[in-house]
Scaffold this active site. Sequence first.
Site, PDB file in Angstrom:
ATOM      1  N   ASP A  67       0.859  -1.181   0.000  1.00 43.66           N
ATOM      2  CA  ASP A  67       0.000   0.000   0.000  1.00 43.66           C
ATOM      3  C   ASP A  67       0.895   1.231   0.000  1.00 43.66           C
ATOM      4  O   ASP A  67       1.774   1.359   0.867  1.00 43.66           O
ATOM      5  CB  ASP A  67      -0.902   0.017   1.233  1.00 43.66           C
ATOM      6  N   ASP A 112     -14.947  -4.009  -0.589  1.00 46.69           N
ATOM      7  CA  ASP A 112     -14.387  -3.623   0.706  1.00 46.69           C
ATOM      8  C   ASP A 112     -15.550  -3.386   1.651  1.00 46.69           C
ATOM      9  O   ASP A 112     -16.301  -2.414   1.483  1.00 46.69           O
ATOM     10  CB  ASP A 112     -13.536  -2.365   0.558  1.00 46.69           C
TER      11      ASP A 112
END
Length: 258
Positions: A9, A131
């Site tokens: 990330d 998500d």
Amino acid sequence: MPLVIPAIDIRDGRCVRLHQGDYDNETVYFEDPVKMAKLWRVQNAQTLHVVDLDAARGEGEHNRDVIGKMCDALDIPIQLGGGIRSMDQIEAALDRGVYRVILGTAAVRNPDFVERAVEQFSARRVVVSIDARDGEVRVQGWTEGSGLDAVAFAKDMEQRGVRRLVYTDISRDGTMDGPNIQAYRTLGRQLAHAKVTASGGVGEHDDLLDIQTLQPYGVDSVIVGTALYENRFPCQQFWAWQDKDAVDLDTFSTASLR
């Protein structure tokens, strides 16, 4: 054993992990994403999961150059998520060397866009991320609710031609408290064609064995982030952090390629 996909990330050009998707609860693990990608490669990674956290929140695409350098440096596929919300952005990512793009917010807000993207670029190159927190799909870098049920949304995406879904349980992400096995099983049971990549909560080898029990439900891979950075797996002792600068990052392993 499911395919283990290391996660990188990127925020402000650095490798970070967020706790439960909270941008105010960030740990910086590495300053150089390209070097980090090479390190995962010499640990036999067969693909990488990269998320542009800044782009996911609509804060610009200033990480795209470093992502392109990651693609140039490796001989394995990279899948990219975060802020990809137009056909031009998909094309630009693929042209930059990304193997597969992940659509999140754009898929929720414009399902027809997903259908067009799959038709133009193929289901192999375009996947959708789900998500979710408490079963609700969240968007805009996980900061906003959508009101959509995760399973219902997944079924809609499958009907539109999507053949892979990345399902993240936000409440488990970055915690290493174990994956939400029931959520993955429930999702997999409702899908006829799409495969599922699990994400969130993996903290040890036993968690991978739990994920393996989900293969009959189409769960064939798992994204692991924090646990890899924290060296939670015995094989990682060969590449202890204190030795990372001595590793020849230009000599790749013999892992199977794409």
